[in-house]
Structure formats: C-alpha cells, structure tokens
Design a protein around this motif. Structure first.
Motif, PDB file in Angstrom:
ATOM      1  N   SER A 189      -6.255   8.249  -8.334  1.00  0.00           N
ATOM      2  CA  SER A 189      -5.530   8.963  -9.391  1.00  0.00           C
ATOM      3  C   SER A 189      -4.292   8.195  -9.847  1.00  0.00           C
ATOM      4  N   MET A 190      -3.838   7.240  -9.043  1.00  0.00           N
ATOM      5  CA  MET A 190      -2.639   6.475  -9.396  1.00  0.00           C
ATOM      6  C   MET A 190      -2.982   5.140 -10.078  1.00  0.00           C
ATOM      7  N   VAL A 191      -4.293   4.858 -10.219  1.00  0.00           N
ATOM      8  CA  VAL A 191      -4.694   3.561 -10.770  1.00  0.00           C
ATOM      9  C   VAL A 191      -4.169   3.338 -12.195  1.00  0.00           C
ATOM     10  N   PRO A 192      -4.296   4.329 -13.097  1.00  0.00           N
ATOM     11  CA  PRO A 192      -3.791   4.071 -14.460  1.00  0.00           C
ATOM     12  C   PRO A 192      -2.299   3.714 -14.477  1.00  0.00           C
ATOM     13  N   THR A 193      -1.515   4.434 -13.693  1.00  0.00           N
ATOM     14  CA  THR A 193      -0.077   4.154 -13.624  1.00  0.00           C
ATOM     15  C   THR A 193       0.166   2.731 -13.135  1.00  0.00           C
ATOM     16  N   ALA A 194      -0.532   2.375 -12.052  1.00  0.00           N
ATOM     17  CA  ALA A 194      -0.327   1.051 -11.468  1.00  0.00           C
ATOM     18  C   ALA A 194      -0.822  -0.041 -12.413  1.00  0.00           C
ATOM     19  N   ALA A 195      -1.947   0.218 -13.082  1.00  0.00           N
ATOM     20  CA  ALA A 195      -2.502  -0.790 -13.994  1.00  0.00           C
ATOM     21  C   ALA A 195      -1.494  -1.125 -15.087  1.00  0.00           C
ATOM     22  N   ALA A 196      -0.847  -0.075 -15.615  1.00  0.00           N
ATOM     23  CA  ALA A 196       0.148  -0.306 -16.665  1.00  0.00           C
ATOM     24  C   ALA A 196       1.333  -1.094 -16.112  1.00  0.00           C
ATOM     25  N   ALA A 197       1.720  -0.755 -14.912  1.00  0.00           N
ATOM     26  CA  ALA A 197       2.911  -1.388 -14.334  1.00  0.00           C
ATOM     27  C   ALA A 197       2.666  -2.841 -13.920  1.00  0.00           C
ATOM     28  N   LEU A 198       1.394  -3.183 -13.678  1.00  0.00           N
ATOM     29  CA  LEU A 198       1.103  -4.537 -13.187  1.00  0.00           C
ATOM     30  C   LEU A 198       0.627  -5.466 -14.295  1.00  0.00           C
ATOM     31  N   LYS A 199       0.499  -4.950 -15.504  1.00  0.00           N
ATOM     32  CA  LYS A 199      -0.070  -5.727 -16.614  1.00  0.00           C
ATOM     33  C   LYS A 199       0.609  -7.096 -16.740  1.00  0.00           C
ATOM     34  N   THR A 232       3.939   9.724  -6.136  1.00  0.00           N
ATOM     35  CA  THR A 232       4.186  10.146  -7.519  1.00  0.00           C
ATOM     36  C   THR A 232       4.085   8.911  -8.411  1.00  0.00           C
ATOM     37  N   PRO A 233       3.913   9.120  -9.739  1.00  0.00           N
ATOM     38  CA  PRO A 233       3.887   7.953 -10.633  1.00  0.00           C
ATOM     39  C   PRO A 233       5.148   7.094 -10.462  1.00  0.00           C
ATOM     40  N   GLY A 234       6.288   7.741 -10.264  1.00  0.00           N
ATOM     41  CA  GLY A 234       7.535   6.998 -10.101  1.00  0.00           C
ATOM     42  C   GLY A 234       7.492   6.096  -8.881  1.00  0.00           C
ATOM     43  N   LYS A 235       6.979   6.625  -7.807  1.00  0.00           N
ATOM     44  CA  LYS A 235       6.916   5.827  -6.578  1.00  0.00           C
ATOM     45  C   LYS A 235       5.969   4.642  -6.755  1.00  0.00           C
ATOM     46  N   VAL A 236       4.829   4.904  -7.426  1.00  0.00           N
ATOM     47  CA  VAL A 236       3.866   3.820  -7.629  1.00  0.00           C
ATOM     48  C   VAL A 236       4.462   2.736  -8.529  1.00  0.00           C
ATOM     49  N   LYS A 237       5.187   3.160  -9.565  1.00  0.00           N
ATOM     50  CA  LYS A 237       5.827   2.171 -10.451  1.00  0.00           C
ATOM     51  C   LYS A 237       6.850   1.340  -9.678  1.00  0.00           C
ATOM     52  N   ALA A 238       7.614   2.001  -8.830  1.00  0.00           N
ATOM     53  CA  ALA A 238       8.606   1.276  -8.032  1.00  0.00           C
ATOM     54  C   ALA A 238       7.925   0.280  -7.102  1.00  0.00           C
ATOM     55  N   LEU A 239       6.789   0.713  -6.549  1.00  0.00           N
ATOM     56  CA  LEU A 239       6.057  -0.169  -5.636  1.00  0.00           C
ATOM     57  C   LEU A 239       5.530  -1.396  -6.387  1.00  0.00           C
ATOM     58  N   CYS A 240       5.047  -1.166  -7.615  1.00  0.00           N
ATOM     59  CA  CYS A 240       4.536  -2.285  -8.416  1.00  0.00           C
ATOM     60  C   CYS A 240       5.666  -3.262  -8.744  1.00  0.00           C
ATOM     61  N   THR A 259       0.808  -1.205   0.000  1.00  0.00           N
ATOM     62  CA  THR A 259       0.000   0.000   0.000  1.00  0.00           C
ATOM     63  C   THR A 259       0.844   1.260   0.000  1.00  0.00           C
ATOM     64  N   THR A 260       0.462   2.220  -0.821  1.00  0.00           N
ATOM     65  CA  THR A 260       0.989   3.568  -0.636  1.00  0.00           C
ATOM     66  C   THR A 260      -0.162   4.554  -0.778  1.00  0.00           C
TER      67      THR A 260
END
Lengths: 319, 265
Positions: free
Chosen positions: A107-117, A75-83, A68-69
């Motif tokens: 607001s971070m869902v699109p970023t995370a969705a791409a990173a978790l595909k 930031t998108p960068g942090k979410v990508k790193a978390l994924c 969880t964050t």
C-alpha cells in the motif's frame, strides 16, 4: 564443492515434474553438518577488518542495504522520510553512497515510487500476504501484480511454510512459479523464513526449491519471527547458491534480513560472502541486507572513520 | 595439627562496565601497588559509553526517592567493607554518600522553581539530568566518591576514568551490591591521557568532569575537543575534599526544563 550425482545434473530441473520427483531430489541433497556450519561461521567471524578495508566494507554495506519499514504504523510521511534517507543516508557527507533499495508494504508503493523517482534506488515491496503467507492464491497473485503495477521493481514474497513443512513441495514450487510470472520484469526475492523451518537441512531444501522455481534472490526472513537471519543459516544459503551456479550457471542473490544491527555484524556477513561464493557476490545486485537500524550504525562508524572521534545517535535520524 | 601453607588467591582488578567486571578488550594490564589491574583502551571507553547510554533512560526515569535509597544502600555497603579502603578517608566517604543520597529528592525544590506568569498558567522550571557524563576522577578515594555521587544522584549515568585502580574497583564491588542498575556507573582504570580524549570528543557524551586531570595542558585540549559537541564541563581543580561540597557538582550536570500548564479555571 557439493558433489551432486548425475541424477541431478541431467535436469534443467525436470525434478519438478511431480511431487514425488521433487521430494526425491530435495531429500537427496546432502545433509547439513550443523556443528561444522556453526564452527565455520564462528571462525570467519574472528577476521579483523580494519582501516581502508573497513572503510570499503562500510560503503559497500551501505550500498547493499534494503532500507526497510514494515510496520502497521507506517504512514506516507514516514515512507517519504525513509526514501529521503535512502537517497542521502548522511546529508552531511555528499560522498556517502545511497542505499540499494527501499522496502515497504504494497500500500506504500505509490508513495515510495514518487519519492524515489530518478534516484536509481530500487523499490521493493513485500507481497503474497506478508509476513504469514496464509492467504488464498488469488489474493497473493493480486497482491503481487498490484505492487508491480504501482511501481515496485522488486518483490519480496514469502513461501508457503505450511505446505513446505507438510512436505507438499510441488505446491510451494508452483506458487513461486506463479508469483514469478505475476512479477513480470520485477525481480523476485523469495523469503524462506528460516526461523520457522526448524532445521538446517530444511533451509538447504527450501533454498534449492526456491532457486529451481526461478527466484532471483533468496532471503532469510521476514524480520517478524525470531530467530531471523543468522550467520550459519546465511552460510547454508550461500553454499546452496554456489552449488546451484555450478549446476546451472544461473546466478542467484542472497539477502539476510532481520537482526543485523551493527557494522560488526554486517562485516561478518561480507567476509562470509567473500569466502563462500566469492567476490562476484560483493555487489548490491547479488547481496543485500534487509535492515533498518543497521544503516545508522554504519553511518556512525563511517563518521568515526572520517572524523577520528566516536559518533553518537543524536546526530542521525531515528528512522 | 601442622599448619598447611595455602596457595595465595591473588586478585585481578578488572574494569566495571554495564554492571559486569570484564577484562580490557585490549587484554592489557598494569600494576598498581603490587596488584594486577586492567588497562582500559579506547574501545573499552566506547563500550562503557554504550552501557551508560543504555542505562540512562531507566535511571533518569527512576524516582528521586529510589535513587536516594540506592545511594544510601551504597553507603551501607561501604560502611560494612570499610576495612578495604583508606582508613583516613572512609568515614568521610560514607558520610558524603549519605549526604548526596539526601539531596536526591530535594535538589528539584532548591534548583527548580514555580514562575509567576501573566496568564492562566502554571509555569514550572524543573531540573533534568544531562545524560552521559564522563568523569576524570581525582586520585584520592574521598575525591573519587565526591565526584561520582553528585553526577549520578540527579539521574545522569557516567563513565569514570581513574589511574587509582584498586580503591575504584573495590568501590565498584560496593556499587554492584547496592541495587545500582548496571551501566549507571562504569569505571575504566588506566591512563587518563590515553582514554580521556576519546571521551571528550565522543558525540554521545553530554558532560565532562575534568576535576582529576593533573596536567593543565591536557585539560585544555580536552575542553577544546569537548566544545565540538557543546558538552557541559566541570573544569580541572583540586579542592579540599573534606570541605562542604555545596550543590555545584550536582547542578553542573542538570538542565532546566520549563513547562506551561493551563490552570483550567
């Protein structure tokens, strides 16, 4: 087992037909024995889990983590790193399982969705004006459907504590039903925010209310309020789940969140799950940990078991 | 008045971890000179490292002046309890603490430097503490103080292992009343052979002082497992503790940070 009388069993929960009926049902639930619940969890906490059982518990706990964050500074960068961390929590060890889900703000869902595909990791989004839940209904519904549209397959909603504490149970119920509908196929986790419910009796009532309204999971806390998840509160929720299954044959998951930081804590929860609802819930589909720092401690303990020496935080990522 | 026989108040010497005096997690004890003493286990070592790590930021960030004051305070407290320590060593031990206390705000002048560079910059190298240091202390009291003080005066925190439990824990009582923040010094009494390997291999320990290891073979294996995480090491030795100690024990657990700063014409 909780002995509910025939008054309640007639139901597929027509108890929600009116505010008065709901009130009667929830206040007809047996009271929680506070001392008993605390004593029970304290006793279960003394179980010693070692060697192969510990290794199993650690891997299971990693698979149950909702990483969880939920910060204003995400930031998108942090979410990508978390994924990336969720996919391979320990890059040095390919046998390390990945986590159950990543949990972020809408607001971070699109970023995370791409990173978790393609990873098979679930994507959870908090919604409904998290963490306070103090927003008009239309906003909450839009918040939810926007998150689902953006790719979230799990929604963590907060209940309306103001209405709950004021005794307007039907309002809370209808809100959950409406959000459930807005979730479409996404799983709905209902956050009770037990730290604001004041009494254990209220925790039991809120658990039943959420399950009757269609929650797939009940979750203790947002992590923004202290106290967050505690063992007794989770025990009461597990008992509610157990009794609800006995009544309706519908299985509901449980997610303690906030304040679980060490492997030792996590294993205490797993012991309690096994002793309260049984092995059927020792699975990421039915039990989750909402956590961020817990994962690193699990990884350090895992490394300790693998290498035979104590691990240090310098060798793991910060977030 | 007839003299009344008192019931003896016997003391149990416990560990010193995070500023508190807990028993060993394992519940074990052993006997030293007729006293009951806690026998530390590997889990006590793990807890001690956690406590030392938690204390590191604040202690390393304290001003050198403040660290010196606290060491001097420890010297004062030791002086006032001198009767409880070996008479032939306590004077030197007090003096050693005062000596190291004086070094706290001078070591940077001696060991750091302002470097001449070709450009409009200041270039400054300054010593910084290494982190958590595990110390295997020698059995003499003066030796114990002489390995402990240099490690902490520069801002490191430490976990000390010693079989000479009575003096060590009495000295912990001195430290506990010296305004030393909890966790800066942690003392484990017990078997070096049992506890030291866990500290030597611990990923969160940054330095290892093997001075007090009396077994050459053990010292070698400890050095080898410390190599896994590139710990800074002071090797096993048995110096004459009354000699001038020099600054080597302080600099062993210092790292040099060099920064460039524009002169801003």
């Amino acid at each position: 087992m909780l002995a509910l009388n025939s008054r309640t069993t007639k139901t597929a929960f027509d108890v929600a037909s009116s505010d008065a009926a709901l009130h009667r049902f929830l206040h007809g639930l047996p009271g929680v024995d506070k001392v008993g619940a605390e004593q029970r969890t304290a006793a279960l906490s003394t179980r010693s889990i070692k060697t192969t059982a510990k290794a199993y518990a650690i891997d299971l706990a990693i698979r149950m983590v909702d990483l969880t964050t939920l910060e204003g500074a995400d930031t998108p960068g942090k979410v990508k790193a978390l994924c990336a961390k969720g996919r391979h929590p320990d890059p040095a060890d390919p046998t390390c399982p990945s986590v159950a889900a990543i949990c972020v703000y809408p607001s971070m869902v699109p970023t995370a969705a791409a990173a978790l595909k393609g990873s098979g990791i679930h994507l959870a989004s908090v919604a409904t004006a998290f963490p306070s839940g103090q927003a008009p209904m239309a906003v909450k519904l839009y918040d939810t459907s926007a998150a689902v549209d953006a790719g979230a397959d799990e929604i963590d909603m907060v209940i309306n504590r103001g209405a709950f504490l004021a005794g307007r149970y039907l309002e809370v119920y209808e809100e959950i039903v409406a959000i459930k509908e807005a979730c479409r196929s996404a799983h709905l986790k209902v956050i009770l925010e037990t730290g604001e419910l004041v009494t254990y009796d209220n925790v039991r009532r809120a658990s039943w209310l959420a399950m009757i309204a269609g929650a797939d999971f009940i979750k203790t806390s947002t992590g923004k309020v202290t106290p967050a998840a505690t063992l007794p509160v989770t025990l009461i929720m597990l008992e509610a789940v157990r009794d609800y299954v006995a009544e309706t044959s519908r299985k509901v998951g449980v997610k303690p969140a906030g304040g679980i930081r060490t492997t030792k804590d996590a294993i205490k929860y797993l012991v309690m799950v096994n002793e309260t609802v049984g092995e059927g819930w020792l699975d990421p589909d039915w039990f989750r940990f909402g956590a961020s720092t817990l994962l690193n401690d699990l990884l350090m303990q895992r490394t300790k078991l693998a290498t035979g020496h104590y691990a240090g935080p310098d060798y793991f990522t910060l977030d | 008045m007839p003299s009344k026989a008192r019931v003896a108040v016997r003391k149990t010497y416990k560990l010193f971890i995070g500023g508190a005096f807990p028993r060993s997690e394992s519940g074990r004890t052993f006997e030293v000179d007729g006293n009951n003493v806690a026998l530390a286990s590997r889990k006590d070592a793990r807890d001690a490292v956690l406590a030392a790590r938690a204390a590191f930021g604040k202690w390393a960030g304290a001003t050198a002046y403040n660290r010196g004051q606290i060491l001097y305070r420890a010297a004062e407290m030791l002086e006032s309890r001198r009767g409880e320590f070996p008479a032939e060593e306590v004077d030197d031990a007090v003096d050693r603490l005062v000596w190291y206390a004086g070094w706290s705000d001078k070591i940077a002048q001696v060991y750091g430097s302002a470097n001449p560079v070709a450009g409009p910059y200041f270039n400054i190298s300054s010593p910084e503490p290494t982190g958590v240091v595990a110390i295997i202390a020698p059995s003499s009291f003066l030796g114990f103080v002489s390995v402990l003080a240099p490690a902490i005066v520069t801002g490191n925190t430490c976990v000390v292992v010693t079989p000479a439990a009575v003096d060590a824990i009495t000295f912990a009582e001195v430290l506990a009343t010296s305004d030393l923040p909890g966790g800066v010094v942690n003392i484990l009494t017990g078997s070096v052979a049992e506890v030291a390997p866990w500290l030597a291999s611990h990923d969160d320990v940054n330095g290892l002082d093997l001075t007090g290891v009396d077994n050459a073979e053990l010292a070698l294996t400890l050095e080898q497992s410390a190599a896994g995480t590139l710990k800074r090491i002071i090797r096993r030795s048995s110096p004459k503790w009354t000699d001038d100690p020099g600054i080597g024990r302080m600099t062993a657990f210092l790292e040099t940070k060099t920064v460039w700063h524009p002169k801003g014409v």
